[in-house]
Design an enzyme around this catalytic site. Structure first.
Site, short mmCIF file in Angstrom:
data_model
loop_
_atom_site.label_atom_id
_atom_site.label_comp_id
_atom_site.label_asym_id
_atom_site.label_seq_id
_atom_site.Cartn_x
_atom_site.Cartn_y
_atom_site.Cartn_z
N ARG A 71 0.81 -1.20 0.00
CA ARG A 71 0.00 0.00 0.00
C ARG A 71 0.85 1.27 0.00
O ARG A 71 2.08 1.23 0.09
CB ARG A 71 -0.93 -0.01 1.21
CG ARG A 71 -1.96 -1.14 1.23
CD ARG A 71 -3.10 -0.89 0.26
NE ARG A 71 -3.77 0.37 0.56
CZ ARG A 71 -4.72 0.53 1.49
NH1 ARG A 71 -5.12 -0.52 2.22
NH2 ARG A 71 -5.27 1.71 1.70
N HIS A 118 1.02 -15.04 1.79
CA HIS A 118 -0.23 -14.67 2.46
C HIS A 118 -0.03 -14.10 3.86
O HIS A 118 -0.98 -14.07 4.65
CB HIS A 118 -1.19 -15.86 2.49
CG HIS A 118 -1.49 -16.40 1.12
ND1 HIS A 118 -2.24 -15.71 0.19
CD2 HIS A 118 -1.09 -17.55 0.52
CE1 HIS A 118 -2.32 -16.42 -0.92
NE2 HIS A 118 -1.62 -17.53 -0.76
N ASN A 162 -4.03 -4.56 13.96
CA ASN A 162 -3.83 -3.14 14.26
C ASN A 162 -5.03 -2.48 14.94
O ASN A 162 -5.10 -1.26 15.01
CB ASN A 162 -3.47 -2.36 13.00
CG ASN A 162 -4.59 -2.30 11.99
OD1 ASN A 162 -5.63 -2.96 12.15
ND2 ASN A 162 -4.41 -1.53 10.94
#
Length: 205
Positions: free
Chosen positions: A30, A62, A85
């Site tokens: 990202r 993964h 998170n």
């Protein structure tokens, strides 16, 4: 030397990859993520926004590394490992309204130099995995792991010590610990934070 990104991987243009880093098929990195040199990001792995990853880190297939995780140099993340998170995960707020990114505060997992996370282990943020520690496959880490600790189970608990080579340390008659692979010595000592935690430090020989 440059990095290598497989055609089916998705790497945001704002992400930064160091020389020699490889991103395999279907992996996603990202925006604003930072990866050092010589890293390997396996098939289907995920690296969240702004995640910081050091040099020579391996993310196996993964593995899911959610922001704002920090992985120092030499970290190993096994297949299907999850670094969470969110301490209070909900899809909606108390009124049933869909929560957006600004509706919660992300907390991260910090994995220190040389540590290894076994296959399908889960680290529940916020936690720190100590230097050269080893988390067994399938373990669920809910509290900080000391340097060189070997932790197993749900929730994870320390069952021994490991050295830099990854081998379990053996106790010696003089109270020190020794790596059967390298002969390196370690000393067990109380933590400095007045807790009941025991830590291991490398001994000069």
């Amino acid at each position: 030397m440059t990095h290598r990104i497989l055609p089916t991987a998705q790497v945001d243009p704002s992400a930064r990859l160091g020389d020699g880093t490889t991103v395999w098929d279907l992996a996603q990195i990202r925006e604003n993520a930072r990866l050092g040199t010589g890293c390997i990001v396996g098939r289907g792995a995920y690296v969240g926004s702004g995640v910081r990853i050091g040099d020579n880190v391996k993310l196996q297939n993964h593995a899911l590394v959610y922001e704002p995780a920090v992985l120092e140099d030499g970290v190993f993340v096994g297949p299907a490992v999850v670094l969470t998170n969110d301490r209070e995960p909900r899809s909606v707020d108390p009124d049933g309204k869909l929560k957006r990114g600004d509706d919660w505060e992300a907390v991260g997992v910090h994995v220190a130099e040389g540590a290894s996370l076994g296959a399908r282990s889960v680290c529940v943020a916020p936690v720190r995995i100590g230097r050269w520690a080893m988390v067994a496959a399938g373990a669920v880490v809910t509290r900080d792991v000391p340097d060189f600790a070997l932790v197993v189970g749900v929730p994870a608990r320390r069952v021994g010590w490991v050295g830099r080579a990854g081998a379990r340390l053996t106790g010696r008659p003089d109270g020190t610990w020794e790596c059967p692979r390298t002969g390196a010595r370690y000393v067990e000592t109380p933590a400095r934070d007045d807790s009941d935690t025991t830590v291991l430090i490398e001994k000069e020989v």
